[in-house]
Design an enzyme around this catalytic site. Structure first.
Site, mmCIF file in Angstrom:
data_model
loop_
_atom_site.group_PDB
_atom_site.id
_atom_site.type_symbol
_atom_site.label_atom_id
_atom_site.label_comp_id
_atom_site.label_asym_id
_atom_site.label_seq_id
_atom_site.Cartn_x
_atom_site.Cartn_y
_atom_site.Cartn_z
ATOM 1 N N ARG A 152 -1.064 113.558 114.262
ATOM 2 C CA ARG A 152 -0.600 114.084 115.554
ATOM 3 C C ARG A 152 0.809 113.601 115.896
ATOM 4 O O ARG A 152 1.621 114.360 116.407
ATOM 5 C CB ARG A 152 -1.587 113.699 116.650
ATOM 6 C CG ARG A 152 -2.946 114.380 116.521
ATOM 7 C CD ARG A 152 -3.849 114.001 117.695
ATOM 8 N NE ARG A 152 -5.153 114.626 117.611
ATOM 9 C CZ ARG A 152 -6.205 114.101 116.999
ATOM 10 N NH1 ARG A 152 -6.083 112.916 116.402
ATOM 11 N NH2 ARG A 152 -7.371 114.714 116.974
ATOM 12 N N ARG B 221 -1.980 112.590 101.817
ATOM 13 C CA ARG B 221 -2.945 112.576 100.713
ATOM 14 C C ARG B 221 -3.168 113.963 100.135
ATOM 15 O O ARG B 221 -3.441 114.122 98.948
ATOM 16 C CB ARG B 221 -4.265 111.968 101.182
ATOM 17 C CG ARG B 221 -4.215 110.446 101.323
ATOM 18 C CD ARG B 221 -5.501 109.896 101.867
ATOM 19 N NE ARG B 221 -5.719 110.293 103.256
ATOM 20 C CZ ARG B 221 -6.748 109.897 103.997
ATOM 21 N NH1 ARG B 221 -7.675 109.109 103.474
ATOM 22 N NH2 ARG B 221 -6.863 110.282 105.250
ATOM 23 N N ARG C 65 3.764 100.999 110.560
ATOM 24 C CA ARG C 65 3.392 99.605 110.413
ATOM 25 C C ARG C 65 4.360 98.954 109.431
ATOM 26 O O ARG C 65 4.766 99.562 108.436
ATOM 27 C CB ARG C 65 1.957 99.471 109.877
ATOM 28 C CG ARG C 65 0.875 99.693 110.917
ATOM 29 C CD ARG C 65 0.792 98.491 111.845
ATOM 30 N NE ARG C 65 -0.382 98.554 112.712
ATOM 31 C CZ ARG C 65 -0.363 99.004 113.953
ATOM 32 N NH1 ARG C 65 0.774 99.476 114.455
ATOM 33 N NH2 ARG C 65 -1.459 98.992 114.695
ATOM 34 N N ASP D 82 11.233 99.866 113.888
ATOM 35 C CA ASP D 82 10.522 99.402 115.082
ATOM 36 C C ASP D 82 9.403 98.439 114.722
ATOM 37 O O ASP D 82 8.830 97.811 115.609
ATOM 38 C CB ASP D 82 9.945 100.603 115.851
ATOM 39 C CG ASP D 82 9.316 100.194 117.181
ATOM 40 O OD1 ASP D 82 9.970 99.438 117.931
ATOM 41 O OD2 ASP D 82 8.170 100.614 117.460
ATOM 42 N N GLU E 163 5.547 90.376 112.257
ATOM 43 C CA GLU E 163 6.021 90.357 113.645
ATOM 44 C C GLU E 163 5.468 89.141 114.387
ATOM 45 O O GLU E 163 4.326 88.745 114.180
ATOM 46 C CB GLU E 163 5.578 91.642 114.345
ATOM 47 C CG GLU E 163 6.184 92.881 113.709
ATOM 48 C CD GLU E 163 5.634 94.173 114.302
ATOM 49 O OE1 GLU E 163 4.818 94.108 115.252
ATOM 50 O OE2 GLU E 163 5.993 95.239 113.810
ATOM 51 N N HIS F 282 9.000 96.656 118.172
ATOM 52 C CA HIS F 282 7.698 97.340 118.204
ATOM 53 C C HIS F 282 7.444 97.928 119.597
ATOM 54 O O HIS F 282 6.465 97.586 120.275
ATOM 55 C CB HIS F 282 6.569 96.389 117.801
ATOM 56 C CG HIS F 282 5.355 97.116 117.298
ATOM 57 N ND1 HIS F 282 4.496 96.583 116.370
ATOM 58 C CD2 HIS F 282 4.845 98.347 117.592
ATOM 59 C CE1 HIS F 282 3.510 97.427 116.116
ATOM 60 N NE2 HIS F 282 3.710 98.512 116.862
#
Length: 315
Positions: free
Chosen positions: A153, A174, A231, A255, A260, A278
């Protein structure tokens, strides 16, 4: 619900922490601060509440015999051992969709920032350098080629925004997604070779660890930019740093990072990199919606009702 006891495994946003403490008995991070106390209350803890970066290990799950659900305030839940939860019949929820717009907006902002050198331009004016001459030319953004690593999305929301700038859109996943008008390529390296901006927006976890590696960066090339709003684990950070230092790619907008909030200092001095802490979902409106949804999942379970947004593995 005042007798319903939960373990907070992260420092929760006040938007969630305050209503949570009014409705439930909350034990704050006892697994980190007071293991002895955790052992005392463990038989009464029925839920875990955390954020998208929270770690909920098999060992922690095993230590809570009454645990029934895990509510994550975030779309990502790769720190949760979902397999261990499912073995116990423990339900896991997250907060998808409500942050799609903010993350997509940030992805476009990073693309514009690195290509038009907005951070450098701001510093150029503030430091008084403009009086000595113009800022070096930047790169045109409109009409570029965008590649999306992931087409969920948020990926689709990024694509829609990019098309308003006249960008062509391709993606890898995939498998090809039926009904999408975008060009599919089977691997990140194949995609990188065909685009100017490679945007990472795929889930984290073991399956995608270092999906973006030296080979992919080499394929992206010296005119290409990497944008990561997914990530930190998805990108081989050492390979990325080397690629930026050696001019293998043109720049990056990041980001998220591997460890982190620790960001290697080597990134700090690279002028072709924009770094943000982030903040993909970090607006008041979206964080409130995320908190509301995390609480709604917990309330629903406590009331014996279906979870509004279980993770896919629990549907």
């Amino acid at each position: 619900m005042s007798a319903y006891e939960v373990l907070a495994v992260a420092k929760l946003s006040p938007l969630l922490a305050q209503p949570l403490s009014r409705e439930f008995v909350v034990h704050e991070r006892l697994h980190e601060t007071d293991p002895a106390r955790l052992a005392e209350v463990a038989p009464r803890i029925r839920a875990i509440v955390g954020g998208g970066e929270s770690r909920v290990s098999r060992e922690l799950i095993a230590s809570l015999p009454a645990l029934e659900m895990i509510s994550i305030m975030g779309v990502g839940y790769d720190g949760v051992d979902v397999a261990a939860a499912l073995e116990r019949g423990i339900r896991v929820s997250h907060t998808p969709d409500v942050l799609n717009d903010d993350v997509a907006d940030l992805a476009l902002a990073l693309m514009l920032s690195v290509s038009r050198r907005l951070v450098q331009a701001d510093q150029f004016v503030r430091s008084g350098q403009w009086a000595q001459g113009p800022l070096p030319l930047a790169r045109k953004f409109s009409g570029s080629r965008l590649g999306l690593v992931g087409i969920g999305r948020i990926g689709q929301a990024i694509a829609q925004r990019a098309q308003a700038f006249g960008l062509s859109v391709a993606y890898t996943a995939r498998s090809a997604r039926a009904g999408l008008p975008y060009h599919y390529l089977p691997t990140p390296a194949a995609l990188a070779a065909e685009v100017d901006f490679l945007v990472v927006i795929t889930p984290g976890g073991a399956a995608t660890r270092h999906l973006i590696n030296a080979e992919v960066l080499q394929a992206l090339g010296p005119q290409g930019y990497l944008i990561n709003v997914a990530r930190g684990s998805v990108v081989d950070q050492d390979a990325l740093l080397e690629a930026l230092q050696e001019g293998v790619i043109a720049g990056a907008g990041l980001d998220v990072f591997a460890n982190e909030p620790d960001v290697p200092q080597a990134f700090w001095s690279l002028p072709q990199v924009v770094l943000t802490p982030h903040i993909g979902s970090a607006t008041g409106q979206t964080r409130q919606a995320m908190a509301d949804l995390a609480l709604a999942n917990l309330r629903a379970h406590a009331a014996g009702q279906p979870l509004p947004t279980p993770v896919p593995e629990c549907r």
